[in-house]
Design an enzyme around this catalytic site. Structure first.
Site, PDB file in Angstrom:
ATOM      1  N   LYS A 158      87.732  -0.051 103.971  1.00  7.90           N
ATOM      2  CA  LYS A 158      87.336   0.910 102.957  1.00  7.90           C
ATOM      3  C   LYS A 158      85.799   0.906 102.943  1.00  7.90           C
ATOM      4  CE  LYS A 158      86.089   2.453  98.800  1.00  7.90           C
ATOM      5  NZ  LYS A 158      84.653   2.693  98.544  1.00  7.90           N
ATOM      6  N   GLU A 182      80.832 -11.537  99.400  1.00  9.30           N
ATOM      7  CA  GLU A 182      79.378 -11.602  99.614  1.00  9.30           C
ATOM      8  C   GLU A 182      78.772 -10.710  98.553  1.00  9.30           C
ATOM      9  OE1 GLU A 182      75.851 -10.850 100.169  1.00  9.30           O
ATOM     10  OE2 GLU A 182      76.451  -9.620 101.903  1.00  9.30           O
ATOM     11  N   CYS A 219      70.796  -7.437  99.362  1.00  9.49           N
ATOM     12  CA  CYS A 219      71.278  -8.493  98.469  1.00  9.49           C
ATOM     13  C   CYS A 219      70.444  -9.759  98.587  1.00  9.49           C
ATOM     14  CB  CYS A 219      72.749  -8.782  98.750  1.00  9.49           C
ATOM     15  SG  CYS A 219      73.119  -9.161 100.466  1.00  9.49           S
ATOM     16  N   GLU A 238      69.748  -8.755  89.169  1.00  4.23           N
ATOM     17  CA  GLU A 238      69.529  -8.064  90.442  1.00  4.23           C
ATOM     18  C   GLU A 238      69.229  -6.589  90.171  1.00  4.23           C
ATOM     19  OE1 GLU A 238      71.516  -8.158  94.797  1.00  4.23           O
ATOM     20  OE2 GLU A 238      72.893  -7.593  93.188  1.00  4.23           O
TER      21      GLU A 238
END
Length: 468
Positions: A168, A243, A277, A375
């Protein structure tokens, strides 16, 4: 409009609905992809299950040959794929070519080699032999920020291990996934071994994570979404690799080469317009050098040219979407509201068109501020002072994340000593280069498991003890 790829065939989505894919530099739609449905996932999982036994029984060397062919096809089409990625999510062309296209080609080639050399038959342990077998059908859910690399980091080891896959991809930047599916088809991958269902996360992603016919789910994305994936997967006790987010720090010791540390640290904060990230979005600096480092960071930020991602001189392209730009602007405003000092960049739009954000630097950032803890996923760097090394380590470890980091010191030995105290999955020592064969992943809220190299391959293998 594009189709889904299921059982080796391109076919329309059962939903009959679509999603517009927008070029973030022009803000104009340029393609349509399916808004997939749970029925599409059902078909893809059925195809992957039917193909599993045959693929698992295929000699690892033969699996590796197909992956090697696919890697060569990526290299041969690298210019076209890089331009697709630039149009899809805004990465400057040079970065899209080197990092977003050629690096995943290298990762794919490394798994082709590992498929041939890895000892799946295992080793003797007392009166037993420990062997390694494919985990089964893998659901891979990937993000938009590295739209080919993140796919390869999951699909390549899964296929090398003998698993079949339902991918996906991100519906925000899906076109590299289509190029990859075409390449695997052309490389000779048997029908059903790899399947791709495009659609929105709450519909297609959740259907993949929850499906009882999926044996393992591998997800890259936000920590919030990762929690949801893990919760859905837990209902069927499937294996999970996550992750997730990061808030990584460059820690500069007093005897470090400041010019090198700041230059590399700023670049590490702003790579991919901060949409990484593992971006080094915090810079932790001794108070005696603080003002000097802030000035150097402002100068380095000014060299991060914002512009059209197809222009040769552009270092920072647009963010991927209007939603992402609005999110980053909110964080910049929050930083100022909480008392941080804006010394570069800010909320001004540099162009009338495109989801651009100026490279932004905050000084006077204190531990616990929102911009220091959360973040942001945009080109925003926070510079934080410290007095003692123990304090610097505490600040570096003081967020919920633990994905990456960097340490700069006058000697490698001293840098390694401090790096070993950081609770994070990888640390660059005095500018050490990223190694795509080393394990990539994080501690704490940055995820579960590792990608890349042998460590990534073993995520997709089950251990079996044969007692002789």
């Amino acid at each position: 409009m594009r189709h889904q790829y299921v059982n080796g065939v391109w076919s329309p989505s059962a939903s009959g609905e679509w999603i517009d894919v927008v070029n973030p530099a022009t803000e104009e739609p340029f393609e349509r992809v399916p808004a997939g449905s749970p029925d599409d996932v059902e078909s893809a999982v059925a195809a992957a299950r039917a193909a599993f036994t045959g693929w698992a029984d295929t000699a690892p060397g033969e699996r590796g040959k197909i992956l090697a062919t696919a890697a060569e096809l990526i290299r041969a089409r690298s210019d076209r794929i890089a331009r697709t990625i630039t149009t899809d999510m805004g990465a400057p062309y040079a970065m899209a070519l080197k990092v977003q296209t050629l690096m995943p080609a290298g990762v794919l080639a490394s798994y082709a080699q590992l498929a041939e050399t890895y000892d799946f038959d295992g080793e003797p342990v007392g009166n037993s032999r420990v062997v390694r077998e494919p985990a089964g059908v893998v659901g891979a859910i990937t993000p938009w920020n590295y739209p080919l690399h993140q796919i390869v980091c999951k699909v390549a080891p899964a296929l090398a291990a003998g698993c079949t896959v339902v991918l996906k991809p991100s519906e925000i930047a899906p076109m590299a996934a289509y190029a990859f599916a075409e390449i695997l088809h052309e490389a000779g991958l048997p029908p059903g071994v790899f399947n791709m269902v495009c659609g929105r996360g709450p519909v297609v992603g959740e259907a993949v994570a929850a499906h009882p016919g999926v044996d393992m789910v591998s997800f890259t994305g936000s920590t919030r979404a990762g929690r949801r994936v893990a919760a859905l997967a837990a209902e069927t006790v499937k294996r999970v690799a996550l992750e997730l987010g990061g808030k990584s720090a460059t820690l500069i010791l007093p005897d470090a080469d400041l010019a090198a540390a700041v230059k590399v640290g700023v670049a590490g904060a702003f790579i991919n317009s901060g949409q990484t990230c593992s971006a080094l979005t915090r810079m932790i600096v001794h108070r005696d050098s603080y003002d000097e480092v802030v000035g150097m960071a402002v100068e380095a930020a000014a060299r991060q040219t914002v512009g059209d991602p197809l222009d040769e001189g552009t270092r920072l392209g647009p963010l991927v979407s209007a939603t992402q730009r609005e999110r980053v602007i909110r964080y910049i405003n929050r930083g100022e509201e909480e008392g941080a000092r804006l010394v570069a960049g800010g909320t001004e739009r540099p162009f009338d068109v495109g989801y651009h954000v100026l490279p932004t630097v905050f000084a006077g950032v204190a531990p616990g501020m929102t911009i220091e803890q959360e973040e942001i996923f945009g080109p925003v760097l926070s510079i934080i002072p410290y007095t003692r090394v123990d304090e610097a380590v505490e600040i570096a470890n003081g967020t919920p994340y633990g994905l990456s980091g960097a340490v700069w010191a006058g000697s490698r030995e001293r840098a390694v000593e401090v790096a070993r105290r950081l609770r994070t999955g990888q640390v660059a020592i005095n500018g050490g280069r990223f190694n795509p064969m080393a394990p990539f992943g994080g501690y704490k809220h940055s995820g579960i498991g590792r990608e890349l190299g042998t460590y990534g391959l073993e995520e997709y293998l089950e251990l079996k003890a044969l007692h002789l």
